[in-house]
Motif scaffolding. Structure first.
Motif, PDB file in Angstrom:
ATOM      1  N   VAL A  82       0.837  -1.209   0.000  1.00 36.31           N
ATOM      2  CA  VAL A  82       0.000   0.000   0.000  1.00 36.31           C
ATOM      3  C   VAL A  82       0.867   1.253   0.000  1.00 36.31           C
ATOM      4  CG1 VAL A  82      -1.898  -1.135   1.224  1.00 36.31           C
ATOM      5  CG2 VAL A  82      -0.148   0.079   2.533  1.00 36.31           C
ATOM      6  N   LEU A  83       0.274   2.333  -0.461  1.00 36.93           N
ATOM      7  CA  LEU A  83       0.912   3.639  -0.428  1.00 36.93           C
ATOM      8  C   LEU A  83       1.131   4.066   1.026  1.00 36.93           C
ATOM      9  CD1 LEU A  83       1.583   5.745  -2.739  1.00 36.93           C
ATOM     10  CD2 LEU A  83      -0.518   6.916  -2.058  1.00 36.93           C
ATOM     11  N   ILE A  84       2.230   4.729   1.303  1.00 41.96           N
ATOM     12  CA  ILE A  84       2.493   5.249   2.638  1.00 41.96           C
ATOM     13  C   ILE A  84       1.624   6.495   2.863  1.00 41.96           C
ATOM     14  CG2 ILE A  84       4.229   6.243   4.166  1.00 41.96           C
ATOM     15  CD1 ILE A  84       6.328   4.685   2.502  1.00 41.96           C
ATOM     16  N   PRO A  85       0.790   6.523   3.900  1.00 47.59           N
ATOM     17  CA  PRO A  85      -0.028   7.720   4.167  1.00 47.59           C
ATOM     18  C   PRO A  85       0.860   8.941   4.392  1.00 47.59           C
ATOM     19  CG  PRO A  85      -0.768   5.861   5.490  1.00 47.59           C
ATOM     20  CD  PRO A  85       0.535   5.455   4.881  1.00 47.59           C
ATOM     21  N   ARG A  86       0.446  10.064   3.787  1.00 42.34           N
ATOM     22  CA  ARG A  86       1.246  11.290   3.869  1.00 42.34           C
ATOM     23  C   ARG A  86       0.433  12.424   4.488  1.00 42.34           C
ATOM     24  NH1 ARG A  86       3.346   8.263  -0.147  1.00 42.34           N
ATOM     25  NH2 ARG A  86       5.542   8.553  -0.745  1.00 42.34           N
ATOM     26  N   PRO A  87       1.119  13.359   5.154  1.00 44.10           N
ATOM     27  CA  PRO A  87       0.413  14.486   5.774  1.00 44.10           C
ATOM     28  C   PRO A  87      -0.439  15.279   4.783  1.00 44.10           C
ATOM     29  CG  PRO A  87       2.672  14.390   6.567  1.00 44.10           C
ATOM     30  CD  PRO A  87       2.571  13.379   5.461  1.00 44.10           C
ATOM     31  N   ASP A  88      -0.008  15.380   3.519  1.00 41.74           N
ATOM     32  CA  ASP A  88      -0.784  16.131   2.531  1.00 41.74           C
ATOM     33  C   ASP A  88      -2.208  15.604   2.417  1.00 41.74           C
ATOM     34  OD1 ASP A  88       1.449  17.619   1.982  1.00 41.74           O
ATOM     35  OD2 ASP A  88       1.978  16.549   0.148  1.00 41.74           O
ATOM     36  N   THR A  89      -2.381  14.302   2.561  1.00 36.40           N
ATOM     37  CA  THR A  89      -3.695  13.689   2.381  1.00 36.40           C
ATOM     38  C   THR A  89      -4.629  13.998   3.540  1.00 36.40           C
ATOM     39  OG1 THR A  89      -2.644  11.932   1.082  1.00 36.40           O
ATOM     40  CG2 THR A  89      -4.850  11.482   1.884  1.00 36.40           C
ATOM     41  N   GLU A  90      -4.092  14.458   4.664  1.00 34.71           N
ATOM     42  CA  GLU A  90      -4.958  14.829   5.786  1.00 34.71           C
ATOM     43  C   GLU A  90      -5.912  15.957   5.391  1.00 34.71           C
ATOM     44  OE1 GLU A  90      -2.725  15.529   9.353  1.00 34.71           O
ATOM     45  OE2 GLU A  90      -2.139  13.421   9.535  1.00 34.71           O
ATOM     46  N   LEU A  91      -5.520  16.783   4.419  1.00 33.92           N
ATOM     47  CA  LEU A  91      -6.409  17.848   3.939  1.00 33.92           C
ATOM     48  C   LEU A  91      -7.689  17.262   3.365  1.00 33.92           C
ATOM     49  CD1 LEU A  91      -6.963  20.831   3.198  1.00 33.92           C
ATOM     50  CD2 LEU A  91      -5.665  20.442   1.086  1.00 33.92           C
ATOM     51  N   LEU A  92      -7.588  16.134   2.672  1.00 36.16           N
ATOM     52  CA  LEU A  92      -8.764  15.482   2.103  1.00 36.16           C
ATOM     53  C   LEU A  92      -9.698  15.012   3.212  1.00 36.16           C
ATOM     54  CD1 LEU A  92      -9.990  14.515  -0.633  1.00 36.16           C
ATOM     55  CD2 LEU A  92      -8.812  12.335  -0.248  1.00 36.16           C
ATOM     56  N   VAL A  93      -9.138  14.436   4.261  1.00 36.44           N
ATOM     57  CA  VAL A  93      -9.936  13.953   5.383  1.00 36.44           C
ATOM     58  C   VAL A  93     -10.561  15.122   6.141  1.00 36.44           C
ATOM     59  CG1 VAL A  93      -9.871  12.685   7.563  1.00 36.44           C
ATOM     60  CG2 VAL A  93      -8.557  11.863   5.590  1.00 36.44           C
ATOM     61  N   LEU A 229     -17.909  15.415  -4.498  1.00 34.41           N
ATOM     62  CA  LEU A 229     -16.740  14.610  -4.838  1.00 34.41           C
ATOM     63  C   LEU A 229     -15.492  15.423  -4.551  1.00 34.41           C
ATOM     64  CD1 LEU A 229     -15.155  12.284  -6.274  1.00 34.41           C
ATOM     65  CD2 LEU A 229     -15.614  13.487  -8.435  1.00 34.41           C
ATOM     66  N   TRP A 230     -14.557  14.838  -3.799  1.00 36.59           N
ATOM     67  CA  TRP A 230     -13.270  15.475  -3.536  1.00 36.59           C
ATOM     68  C   TRP A 230     -12.150  14.479  -3.833  1.00 36.59           C
ATOM     69  CZ3 TRP A 230     -12.063  20.426  -2.630  1.00 36.59           C
ATOM     70  CH2 TRP A 230     -13.102  21.292  -2.226  1.00 36.59           C
ATOM     71  N   MET A 231     -11.123  14.955  -4.545  1.00 33.10           N
ATOM     72  CA  MET A 231     -10.008  14.089  -4.938  1.00 33.10           C
ATOM     73  C   MET A 231      -8.678  14.783  -4.692  1.00 33.10           C
ATOM     74  SD  MET A 231     -11.526  12.937  -8.650  1.00 33.10           S
ATOM     75  CE  MET A 231     -11.678  14.682  -9.064  1.00 33.10           C
ATOM     76  N   GLU A 232      -7.691  13.981  -4.264  1.00 31.87           N
ATOM     77  CA  GLU A 232      -6.320  14.480  -4.213  1.00 31.87           C
ATOM     78  C   GLU A 232      -5.705  14.350  -5.601  1.00 31.87           C
ATOM     79  OE1 GLU A 232      -2.060  13.382  -2.102  1.00 31.87           O
ATOM     80  OE2 GLU A 232      -3.900  13.193  -0.917  1.00 31.87           O
ATOM     81  N   HIS A 233      -4.771  15.252  -5.935  1.00 31.04           N
ATOM     82  CA  HIS A 233      -4.126  15.210  -7.242  1.00 31.04           C
ATOM     83  C   HIS A 233      -2.722  15.801  -7.136  1.00 31.04           C
ATOM     84  CE1 HIS A 233      -5.138  19.460  -7.240  1.00 31.04           C
ATOM     85  NE2 HIS A 233      -6.428  19.165  -7.139  1.00 31.04           N
ATOM     86  N   LYS A 252     -19.977  24.606  -7.909  1.00 27.87           N
ATOM     87  CA  LYS A 252     -19.146  25.043  -6.779  1.00 27.87           C
ATOM     88  C   LYS A 252     -17.773  24.345  -6.806  1.00 27.87           C
ATOM     89  CE  LYS A 252     -23.110  26.121  -3.839  1.00 27.87           C
ATOM     90  NZ  LYS A 252     -23.800  25.883  -2.549  1.00 27.87           N
ATOM     91  N   VAL A 253     -17.223  24.220  -7.982  1.00 28.07           N
ATOM     92  CA  VAL A 253     -15.934  23.550  -8.153  1.00 28.07           C
ATOM     93  C   VAL A 253     -14.821  24.433  -7.595  1.00 28.07           C
ATOM     94  CG1 VAL A 253     -14.250  22.707  -9.838  1.00 28.07           C
ATOM     95  CG2 VAL A 253     -16.703  22.231 -10.142  1.00 28.07           C
ATOM     96  N   THR A 254     -13.959  23.832  -6.785  1.00 27.90           N
ATOM     97  CA  THR A 254     -12.876  24.601  -6.173  1.00 27.90           C
ATOM     98  C   THR A 254     -11.707  23.674  -5.845  1.00 27.90           C
ATOM     99  OG1 THR A 254     -12.340  26.169  -4.407  1.00 27.90           O
ATOM    100  CG2 THR A 254     -13.689  24.297  -3.803  1.00 27.90           C
ATOM    101  N   SER A 255     -10.562  24.289  -5.557  1.00 29.82           N
ATOM    102  CA  SER A 255      -9.380  23.556  -5.109  1.00 29.82           C
ATOM    103  C   SER A 255      -8.932  24.124  -3.778  1.00 29.82           C
ATOM    104  CB  SER A 255      -8.243  23.671  -6.132  1.00 29.82           C
ATOM    105  OG  SER A 255      -8.620  23.140  -7.387  1.00 29.82           O
ATOM    106  N   GLY A 261       0.999  25.478   0.498  1.00 32.24           N
ATOM    107  CA  GLY A 261       0.374  26.424  -0.414  1.00 32.24           C
ATOM    108  C   GLY A 261       0.096  25.851  -1.787  1.00 32.24           C
ATOM    109  N   ILE A 262       0.297  24.538  -1.968  1.00 33.44           N
ATOM    110  CA  ILE A 262       0.069  23.878  -3.259  1.00 33.44           C
ATOM    111  C   ILE A 262      -1.378  23.391  -3.318  1.00 33.44           C
ATOM    112  CG2 ILE A 262       0.705  21.911  -4.710  1.00 33.44           C
ATOM    113  CD1 ILE A 262       3.492  22.069  -3.370  1.00 33.44           C
ATOM    114  N   GLU A 263      -2.073  23.675  -4.418  1.00 24.54           N
ATOM    115  CA  GLU A 263      -3.439  23.189  -4.585  1.00 24.54           C
ATOM    116  C   GLU A 263      -3.393  21.665  -4.654  1.00 24.54           C
ATOM    117  OE1 GLU A 263      -5.974  26.639  -6.795  1.00 24.54           O
ATOM    118  OE2 GLU A 263      -4.588  25.515  -8.068  1.00 24.54           O
ATOM    119  N   ARG A 264      -3.837  21.024  -3.579  1.00 28.34           N
ATOM    120  CA  ARG A 264      -3.632  19.578  -3.402  1.00 28.34           C
ATOM    121  C   ARG A 264      -4.894  18.761  -3.646  1.00 28.34           C
ATOM    122  NH1 ARG A 264       0.286  16.722  -4.299  1.00 28.34           N
ATOM    123  NH2 ARG A 264       1.571  18.340  -3.300  1.00 28.34           N
ATOM    124  N   ILE A 265      -6.076  19.327  -3.388  1.00 29.30           N
ATOM    125  CA  ILE A 265      -7.322  18.606  -3.618  1.00 29.30           C
ATOM    126  C   ILE A 265      -8.297  19.505  -4.365  1.00 29.30           C
ATOM    127  CG2 ILE A 265      -7.000  17.222  -1.521  1.00 29.30           C
ATOM    128  CD1 ILE A 265      -9.256  18.850  -0.222  1.00 29.30           C
TER     129      ILE A 265
END
Length: 272
Positions: A82-93, A229-233, A252-255, A261-265
């Motif tokens: 599996v992918l290693i969970p990263r702090p960046d993905t906490e924004l999605l949660v 729908l929200w996705m990391e990219h 209401k599409v947004t990032s 400061g990087i648009e992550r989701i």
């Protein structure tokens, strides 16, 4: 005889990483290492530590060597499956938890569950929600299920590619995904931890947008009116993902930016 002090003198790795390896093998706290630093260690423990040090020097991620990674305040078991969970993905949660605050109950779908970090964290933070998670890999699903069970999170796991796993399921109020979004020719795939992580969790084998396209295209079928729908990219994909969402009829599409400061989701709402 070799002591803690001797192993900490290992100059091929940062001292902190050697301390983590020692704590992992000896199953002791850092304070024990300090107070017993001159005591000889059992030969089998020394051999195990040196083996892990050699693997780390060769580039093996610390998360795989330790077998765990912290995410959203919870400890998840991880493996090279599996992918290693990263702090960046906490924004999605965090975005999901905020979205679900207004619901008495809600149905949430996590596509490509991996270790279970997203689905389990949402289930623990929003126990009123019904959380369903899918993955194409049976090995990843088993690991995610084990994490959910150990952390007492109520999640239903289904095996299949994206929406193919959902036969018989009711629509959802929220769909989340951290899909493979690295282009197949991206040089980063041959660098750092990515060299050891499962390729199917990192790259779509194409331009990095293929999985994101599939998820957006199928979301309308599985979202209730007013569902999100929200996705990391990737760091440079926000504009392209917003375009995918808008063309699919999302409003209401947004990032949202990560801590750097990087648009992550990116995400939006569909009213069907």
């Amino acid at each position: 005889m070799i002591s803690v002090r001797d192993l900490l003198a290992e100059n091929r790795l940062p001292r902190l990483e050697v301390q983590m390896i020692l704590q992992h093998v000896l199953r002791v706290a850092r304070t024990w290492l300090i107070s017993h630093d001159t005591e000889p260690l059992p030969p089998e423990a020394v051999a195990q530590c040196q083996g892990l040090i050699d693997q780390r020097v060769a580039g093996q991620p610390m998360a795989y060597l330790m077998g765990t990674r912290e995410f959203m305040g919870h400890e998840f078991t991880v493996s090279p499956a599996v992918l290693i969970p990263r702090p960046d993905t906490e924004l999605l949660v965090e975005t999901a938890i905020q979205y679900l605050q207004g619901f008495g109950s809600a149905r949430v779908l996590d596509l490509g569950v991996g270790s279970g970090a997203i689905a389990v964290s949402v289930a623990l933070a929003c126990p009123q929600a019904t959380v369903v998670a899918t993955d194409l890999s049976p090995v990843a699903l088993q690991l995610a299920q084990d994490n959910a069970q150990r952390l007492s999170a109520a999640v239903e796991f289904l095996c299949g590619s994206w929406y193919d796993a959902l036969s018989g399921q009711a629509p959802f109020d929220l769909i989340l995904s951290n899909p493979p979004y690295i282009a197949t020719n991206d040089p980063h795939l041959a660098q750092g931890d990515l060299r050891f992580e499962p390729a199917m969790a990192l790259t779509d084998g194409a331009d990095g947008l293929q999985s994101l396209r599939q998820i957006v295209a199928g979301a309308g079928r599985w979202l209730r009116p007013g569902g999100a729908l929200w996705m990391e990219h990737g760091w440079d994909q926000a504009g392209a993902v917003r375009g995918l969402l808008q063309r699919a009829g999302f409003d209401k599409v947004t990032s949202k930016p990560d801590l750097a400061g990087i648009e992550r989701i990116s995400g939006g709402i569909i009213y069907n």
